[in-house]
Design a protein around this motif. Sequence first.
Motif, PDB file in Angstrom:
ATOM      1  N   GLY A  17       4.518   7.343   1.440  1.00 40.79           N
ATOM      2  CA  GLY A  17       4.227   8.503   0.593  1.00 40.79           C
ATOM      3  C   GLY A  17       5.471   9.369   0.518  1.00 40.79           C
ATOM      4  N   THR A  18       5.577  10.137  -0.551  1.00 40.26           N
ATOM      5  CA  THR A  18       6.729  11.005  -0.752  1.00 40.26           C
ATOM      6  C   THR A  18       6.965  11.870   0.475  1.00 40.26           C
ATOM      7  OG1 THR A  18       6.193  11.093  -3.079  1.00 40.26           O
ATOM      8  CG2 THR A  18       7.727  12.750  -2.269  1.00 40.26           C
ATOM      9  N   ILE A  19       8.230  11.978   0.861  1.00 42.50           N
ATOM     10  CA  ILE A  19       8.586  12.730   2.061  1.00 42.50           C
ATOM     11  C   ILE A  19       9.232  14.045   1.625  1.00 42.50           C
ATOM     12  CG2 ILE A  19       9.980  12.723   4.158  1.00 42.50           C
ATOM     13  CD1 ILE A  19       9.857   9.554   3.872  1.00 42.50           C
TER      14      ILE A  19
ATOM     15  N   THR B 294       0.859  -1.184   0.000  1.00 40.94           N
ATOM     16  CA  THR B 294       0.000   0.000   0.000  1.00 40.94           C
ATOM     17  C   THR B 294       0.890   1.226   0.000  1.00 40.94           C
ATOM     18  OG1 THR B 294      -1.644  -1.171   1.339  1.00 40.94           O
ATOM     19  CG2 THR B 294      -1.802   1.239   1.279  1.00 40.94           C
ATOM     20  N   ASP B 295       0.579   2.193  -0.857  1.00 40.59           N
ATOM     21  CA  ASP B 295       1.392   3.412  -0.857  1.00 40.59           C
ATOM     22  C   ASP B 295       0.556   4.585  -0.360  1.00 40.59           C
ATOM     23  OD1 ASP B 295       3.708   4.871  -1.165  1.00 40.59           O
ATOM     24  OD2 ASP B 295       3.283   5.398  -3.243  1.00 40.59           O
ATOM     25  N   PHE B 296       1.042   5.212   0.691  1.00 39.75           N
ATOM     26  CA  PHE B 296       0.331   6.353   1.288  1.00 39.75           C
ATOM     27  C   PHE B 296       0.737   7.658   0.599  1.00 39.75           C
ATOM     28  CE2 PHE B 296      -0.584   3.255   4.520  1.00 39.75           C
ATOM     29  CZ  PHE B 296      -1.786   3.677   5.045  1.00 39.75           C
ATOM     30  N   TYR B 297       0.129   8.712   1.071  1.00 41.09           N
ATOM     31  CA  TYR B 297       0.325  10.080   0.535  1.00 41.09           C
ATOM     32  C   TYR B 297       0.148  10.973   1.756  1.00 41.09           C
ATOM     33  CZ  TYR B 297      -0.804  14.048  -2.691  1.00 41.09           C
ATOM     34  OH  TYR B 297      -0.840  15.224  -3.402  1.00 41.09           O
TER      35      TYR B 297
ATOM     36  N   ASN C 162      11.914   3.852  -2.950  1.00 43.71           N
ATOM     37  CA  ASN C 162      11.790   4.792  -4.075  1.00 43.71           C
ATOM     38  C   ASN C 162      10.610   4.370  -4.940  1.00 43.71           C
ATOM     39  OD1 ASN C 162      12.016   6.397  -6.352  1.00 43.71           O
ATOM     40  ND2 ASN C 162      14.243   6.236  -6.476  1.00 43.71           N
ATOM     41  N   ASP C 163       9.575   5.184  -4.931  1.00 39.86           N
ATOM     42  CA  ASP C 163       8.374   4.920  -5.731  1.00 39.86           C
ATOM     43  C   ASP C 163       8.518   5.645  -7.073  1.00 39.86           C
ATOM     44  OD1 ASP C 163       5.819   4.365  -6.633  1.00 39.86           O
ATOM     45  OD2 ASP C 163       4.905   6.018  -5.525  1.00 39.86           O
ATOM     46  N   TRP C 164       9.208   4.982  -8.012  1.00 40.69           N
ATOM     47  CA  TRP C 164       9.418   5.560  -9.352  1.00 40.69           C
ATOM     48  C   TRP C 164       8.072   5.925  -9.961  1.00 40.69           C
ATOM     49  CZ3 TRP C 164      14.452   6.388 -10.364  1.00 40.69           C
ATOM     50  CH2 TRP C 164      15.404   5.596  -9.705  1.00 40.69           C
TER      51      TRP C 164
ATOM     52  N   ALA D 212       1.436   4.250 -13.971  1.00 41.30           N
ATOM     53  CA  ALA D 212       2.475   5.242 -13.678  1.00 41.30           C
ATOM     54  C   ALA D 212       3.342   4.830 -12.505  1.00 41.30           C
ATOM     55  CB  ALA D 212       1.828   6.594 -13.393  1.00 41.30           C
ATOM     56  N   LYS D 213       2.894   3.810 -11.762  1.00 35.81           N
ATOM     57  CA  LYS D 213       3.581   3.453 -10.517  1.00 35.81           C
ATOM     58  C   LYS D 213       3.943   1.970 -10.438  1.00 35.81           C
ATOM     59  CE  LYS D 213       2.715   7.423  -8.194  1.00 35.81           C
ATOM     60  NZ  LYS D 213       3.687   8.182  -7.412  1.00 35.81           N
ATOM     61  N   ASN D 214       3.549   1.172 -11.432  1.00 37.24           N
ATOM     62  CA  ASN D 214       3.655  -0.275 -11.224  1.00 37.24           C
ATOM     63  C   ASN D 214       4.768  -0.947 -12.015  1.00 37.24           C
ATOM     64  OD1 ASN D 214       2.730  -0.528 -13.820  1.00 37.24           O
ATOM     65  ND2 ASN D 214       0.809  -1.547 -13.318  1.00 37.24           N
TER      66      ASN D 214
ATOM     67  N   TYR E  86      11.297  10.195  -9.458  1.00 41.37           N
ATOM     68  CA  TYR E  86      11.472   9.301  -8.319  1.00 41.37           C
ATOM     69  C   TYR E  86      10.612   9.869  -7.185  1.00 41.37           C
ATOM     70  CZ  TYR E  86      14.254  13.251  -6.926  1.00 41.37           C
ATOM     71  OH  TYR E  86      14.627  14.531  -6.629  1.00 41.37           O
ATOM     72  N   GLU E  87      10.399   9.081  -6.150  1.00 40.15           N
ATOM     73  CA  GLU E  87       9.770   9.601  -4.929  1.00 40.15           C
ATOM     74  C   GLU E  87      10.524   9.057  -3.721  1.00 40.15           C
ATOM     75  OE1 GLU E  87       5.545   8.747  -5.067  1.00 40.15           O
ATOM     76  OE2 GLU E  87       5.165  10.541  -6.270  1.00 40.15           O
ATOM     77  N   LEU E  88      11.016   9.957  -2.906  1.00 41.48           N
ATOM     78  CA  LEU E  88      11.696   9.603  -1.655  1.00 41.48           C
ATOM     79  C   LEU E  88      10.642   9.171  -0.635  1.00 41.48           C
ATOM     80  CD1 LEU E  88      13.982   9.674   0.528  1.00 41.48           C
ATOM     81  CD2 LEU E  88      13.494  12.124   0.765  1.00 41.48           C
ATOM     82  N   GLU E  89      10.700   7.886  -0.263  1.00 48.98           N
ATOM     83  CA  GLU E  89       9.731   7.390   0.720  1.00 48.98           C
ATOM     84  C   GLU E  89      10.449   6.453   1.692  1.00 48.98           C
ATOM     85  OE1 GLU E  89       5.970   5.902  -0.606  1.00 48.98           O
ATOM     86  OE2 GLU E  89       5.988   7.067  -2.470  1.00 48.98           O
ATOM     87  N   LEU E  90       9.750   6.101   2.741  1.00 47.61           N
ATOM     88  CA  LEU E  90      10.171   5.016   3.615  1.00 47.61           C
ATOM     89  C   LEU E  90       9.185   3.866   3.449  1.00 47.61           C
ATOM     90  CD1 LEU E  90      11.135   7.037   6.812  1.00 47.61           C
ATOM     91  CD2 LEU E  90      12.688   5.869   5.225  1.00 47.61           C
TER      92      LEU E  90
ATOM     93  N   ALA F 171      -4.236   6.837   0.721  1.00 49.23           N
ATOM     94  CA  ALA F 171      -3.384   5.781   0.163  1.00 49.23           C
ATOM     95  C   ALA F 171      -4.068   5.124  -1.022  1.00 49.23           C
ATOM     96  CB  ALA F 171      -3.086   4.722   1.219  1.00 49.23           C
ATOM     97  N   TYR F 172      -3.291   4.346  -1.775  1.00 49.36           N
ATOM     98  CA  TYR F 172      -3.866   3.456  -2.794  1.00 49.36           C
ATOM     99  C   TYR F 172      -3.186   2.103  -2.657  1.00 49.36           C
ATOM    100  CZ  TYR F 172       0.444   4.238  -5.441  1.00 49.36           C
ATOM    101  OH  TYR F 172       1.765   4.314  -5.821  1.00 49.36           O
ATOM    102  N   HIS F 173      -3.878   1.060  -3.124  1.00 56.27           N
ATOM    103  CA  HIS F 173      -3.295  -0.274  -3.104  1.00 56.27           C
ATOM    104  C   HIS F 173      -2.369  -0.427  -4.296  1.00 56.27           C
ATOM    105  CE1 HIS F 173      -6.813  -1.338  -0.407  1.00 56.27           C
ATOM    106  NE2 HIS F 173      -5.745  -1.639   0.285  1.00 56.27           N
TER     107      HIS F 173
HETATM  108 CA    CA Z   1       4.297   7.411  -3.826  1.00 52.08          CA
END
Ligand code: CA
Length: 443
Positions: free
Chosen positions: A370-372, A138-141, A244-246, A264-266, A210-214, A170-172
């Motif tokens: 989610g991106t930080i 799951t990716d949060f925002y 990293n959520d490219w 766009a994310k998978n 890219y997206e900086l995430e944990l 979030a989205y799954h």
């Molecule tokens: Ca993301």
Amino acid sequence: MSPIDHTHDANARSWLASANAAGTDFPIQNLPFSVFRRGGTQEAFRGGVAIGDQVLDLAALAGTGALQGPALQAARAAAQAALNDFFALGPAAWRALRHALFALLKDDAPAQTALVRDCLVPQREAEHTVPARIGDYTDFYTSLDHAVNCTRLMLADGDVTPNFRWLPIAYHGRVSTIGVSGQQFRRPMGQVMPPGAKAPVYQACARMDYELELGIWIGQGNAAGEPIDIAQAEQHIFGICLLNDWSARDIQVWEMAPLGPFLAKNFATTISPWIVTLDALAPYRTAWPRPATDPQPLAYLDSPANREAGAIDIRLEVWLESQRARREGRGPARLSSTSFRHQYWSVAQMVAHHTVGGCVLNPGDLLGSGTISGPGPGEAGAMIELAYGGTRPVPLGDGEERGFLQDGDAVMLRGWCEKPGAARIGFGESRGQLLPARSQAPV
Ligand code: CA
């Protein structure tokens, strides 16, 4: 929350010299987990713990007789090719193993030092794999600064959607393309709607980001229909890695209305091999503030403990190494730095919200934070923010700049914690590289 104990003593040192080196990510106070084997071999993947510049092989250690009781049981579970069974044992078992490893690695360790030394593998010889079978991702925002920055790219004085300040959005996501540091992937093809056009075109993504995430690793899960209360939420979290959520921005903006990101994310998500445990992060907890002028969390998202120490001060950096920089030996350029402590929603709130309707979390599930992005200049966790949608390219040094990523670019995420009176601990690195698109031709 995880207690502070003797394993956090900033003065503790290991008999392994590299664990005491200034600036190491992996002193004895850290002890993060991964799954590894010697690179270039067909050895079985198994769990390992980072110490200095070595990996402590848990499969080997479990066979030495150096561990007993719950710590031995935990090491056997963590010696497998995926850490799910270890995650499922829960906080008491995780802590028993942490305490036992700390005792074995400390400079005043008893006689087993030689036994333990024989279980070390140099990190430079190790290759890693995704450390658990991830059932669901799951990716949060959950960064207000990121959400505001993205909104204002479209509307100069725009605010975030009305739900943002009430719930962790979030989205799954997709598990099948999550890879460990070192991942390479092709620039995705897809549908893009050019500005002013009446029909989309099929082309290679032109706005790669890219997206900086944990990444938040779920330990013990919950039963269907049994929400995890915020007061217990952290007992269900094993630890945290870099993620990293490219993101293919041009594909994303066309496809995401009204159901959210999809292609766009998978195509790729890159995580760091090492999972830093919540226990190791205990000294770096900090208050989770909610301005009085903002909506206050509903009761199921609120707790005194979360208010007091729900945030974690994890320092984060994004680095970019272009193909030219690599060729010229120039080294990577730092794009941004921030801290996870700015995040609008905490990890406990993410877990509580995820399960409030009865959704099941299982051991090895992964949540993206989610991106930080932080509040200041140079704290944005995605290039679309740093470069204002590509209109103000970011300098990389020696005349190079980027509005979005180019083929051959490698992006590295780094993270660490430090504060007076505590040891500095680090997350290692998440590195991923963008390769050229497979084909420009329609299929
Ligand atoms: Ca993301």
